[in-house]
Design a protein around this motif. Sequence first.
Motif, short mmCIF file in Angstrom:
data_model
loop_
_atom_site.label_atom_id
_atom_site.label_comp_id
_atom_site.label_asym_id
_atom_site.label_seq_id
_atom_site.Cartn_x
_atom_site.Cartn_y
_atom_site.Cartn_z
N THR A 257 0.81 -1.22 0.00
CA THR A 257 0.00 0.00 0.00
C THR A 257 0.84 1.27 0.00
N VAL A 258 2.13 1.15 0.31
CA VAL A 258 3.00 2.34 0.27
C VAL A 258 3.23 2.78 -1.17
N ASN A 259 3.55 1.83 -2.03
CA ASN A 259 3.86 2.15 -3.42
C ASN A 259 2.66 2.01 -4.35
N LEU A 260 1.58 1.42 -3.87
CA LEU A 260 0.38 1.20 -4.69
C LEU A 260 -0.84 1.69 -3.92
N SER A 261 -0.91 3.00 -3.74
CA SER A 261 -1.94 3.64 -2.93
C SER A 261 -3.12 4.07 -3.80
N PRO A 262 -4.25 4.48 -3.17
CA PRO A 262 -5.38 4.98 -3.96
C PRO A 262 -5.01 6.15 -4.86
N SER A 263 -4.18 7.06 -4.38
CA SER A 263 -3.81 8.21 -5.21
C SER A 263 -2.97 7.78 -6.40
N GLN A 264 -2.16 6.74 -6.22
CA GLN A 264 -1.35 6.26 -7.34
C GLN A 264 -2.19 5.49 -8.36
N VAL A 265 -3.24 4.81 -7.90
CA VAL A 265 -4.18 4.19 -8.83
C VAL A 265 -4.85 5.27 -9.68
N ALA A 266 -5.34 6.31 -9.01
CA ALA A 266 -6.01 7.39 -9.73
C ALA A 266 -5.07 8.06 -10.72
N ALA A 267 -3.81 8.24 -10.32
CA ALA A 267 -2.84 8.93 -11.17
C ALA A 267 -2.52 8.13 -12.43
N ILE A 268 -2.30 6.82 -12.29
CA ILE A 268 -1.94 6.02 -13.47
C ILE A 268 -3.11 5.92 -14.44
N LYS A 269 -4.33 5.87 -13.92
CA LYS A 269 -5.50 5.82 -14.80
C LYS A 269 -5.73 7.16 -15.50
N GLN A 270 -5.42 8.25 -14.82
CA GLN A 270 -5.55 9.56 -15.45
C GLN A 270 -4.47 9.78 -16.51
N ARG A 271 -3.28 9.26 -16.26
CA ARG A 271 -2.16 9.44 -17.19
C ARG A 271 -2.32 8.56 -18.43
N HIS A 272 -2.93 7.39 -18.26
CA HIS A 272 -3.07 6.44 -19.37
C HIS A 272 -4.53 6.02 -19.49
N GLY A 273 -5.20 6.50 -20.52
CA GLY A 273 -6.61 6.20 -20.71
C GLY A 273 -6.90 4.74 -20.99
N ASN A 274 -5.86 3.95 -21.34
CA ASN A 274 -6.06 2.53 -21.65
C ASN A 274 -5.82 1.63 -20.44
N VAL A 275 -5.66 2.22 -19.25
CA VAL A 275 -5.36 1.44 -18.05
C VAL A 275 -6.61 1.28 -17.18
N LYS A 276 -6.83 0.03 -16.72
CA LYS A 276 -7.80 -0.26 -15.68
C LYS A 276 -7.08 -1.02 -14.58
N VAL A 277 -7.64 -0.97 -13.37
CA VAL A 277 -6.99 -1.62 -12.24
C VAL A 277 -8.03 -2.47 -11.50
N ALA A 278 -7.64 -3.68 -11.17
CA ALA A 278 -8.49 -4.61 -10.44
C ALA A 278 -7.77 -5.08 -9.18
N LEU A 279 -8.47 -5.85 -8.36
CA LEU A 279 -7.82 -6.52 -7.24
C LEU A 279 -8.07 -8.02 -7.35
N SER A 280 -7.16 -8.80 -6.79
CA SER A 280 -7.29 -10.24 -6.80
C SER A 280 -7.57 -10.75 -5.40
N LEU A 281 -8.43 -11.74 -5.30
CA LEU A 281 -8.79 -12.33 -4.01
C LEU A 281 -8.04 -13.64 -3.80
N GLY A 282 -7.50 -13.80 -2.61
CA GLY A 282 -6.98 -15.11 -2.24
C GLY A 282 -5.48 -15.22 -2.30
N GLY A 283 -4.98 -15.90 -3.33
CA GLY A 283 -3.57 -16.24 -3.39
C GLY A 283 -3.30 -17.54 -2.65
N ALA A 284 -2.06 -17.98 -2.72
CA ALA A 284 -1.72 -19.30 -2.17
C ALA A 284 -1.44 -19.27 -0.68
#
Length: 305
Positions: free
Chosen positions: A84-111
């Motif tokens: 969450t330090v390097n991948l924060s809500p503000s950074q999600v918003a920034a990358i989507k604003q900078r690149h119109g072809n970007v979407k962001v999801a989250l993954s549930l679970g893992g091993a």
Amino acid sequence: MASSYLLSSLLLLLQALLSPASAAHSKLFTEYIGAEFKGVRFSDVPIIPGADFHFILSFAIDYTTPSSNSPTPTNGHFNIFWDTVNLSPSQVAAIKQRHGNVKVALSLGGATVGGNPKYFQPSSIDSWVDNAVDSLTRIIKQYHLDGIDIDYEQFHADSDIFTECIGQLLRRLKNNGVISFASIAPFADAQVQSHYLALWRKYGHLIDYVNFQFYAYGANITVSQFLRYFAEQSSNYNGGKGKVLASFTTGGSGGLSPQNGFFRACNILKNQGKLNGIFIWSADDSKSNGFRYEKQAQNLLASGR
């Protein structure tokens, strides 16, 4: 005579449109990010304008945070376990604003969680779904996310319970307008496949992509083996909305590596009109090689036939 000629022309046109050689390939590139806490940021990863780029934050888990050596399940109350330090809500918003072809999801679970096996083990279907909808809606809105990925890999519940929990979760999140797409991430293990195929049979119409973990087949598979595995899993996850993506890992030796012909296999699938997209596990591991394969994958997807 004129009507017969017109009908013949229309049939030929329809055949051309439906033939594999003329089918349009997908330009979807997907990358998991954040699970290994190596300091990677969205802005570190090269993004090609001609591709459709999905980041998948890894992971949100319905366990307590690993402040001890034995994190415990929370029956659908999800917590954030990515960087969450390097991948924060503000950074999600920034990358989507900078690149119109970007979407962001989250993954549930893992091993694993906190180094321990992570199990899917709801107390009941109704309580798990209610808790999951509430907690995930809060996280998705906080982080400006677009989609959800399902990557449970170990189970203390049968396939029917898994199917209803995940299927009802996807339905409610989509019906509520919380997410616009959903994916699943199975691999070739008997228990894993039994759970995901049961989910697929009942709720496949809600699943947009199948991020099949082809790198779980083991090391040093060949191009022909990869294509055979791809055909097999495309048959398993046929129908509905799902599209099986080709995949490789930059963090190990499993599956078909770029050095051994992964992109050659993708070009074959592309020429056959069967390349639905590519995903990589993971951006964290790719940081050390300068994201060279991310560039190559997107360029392949963005280029013409």
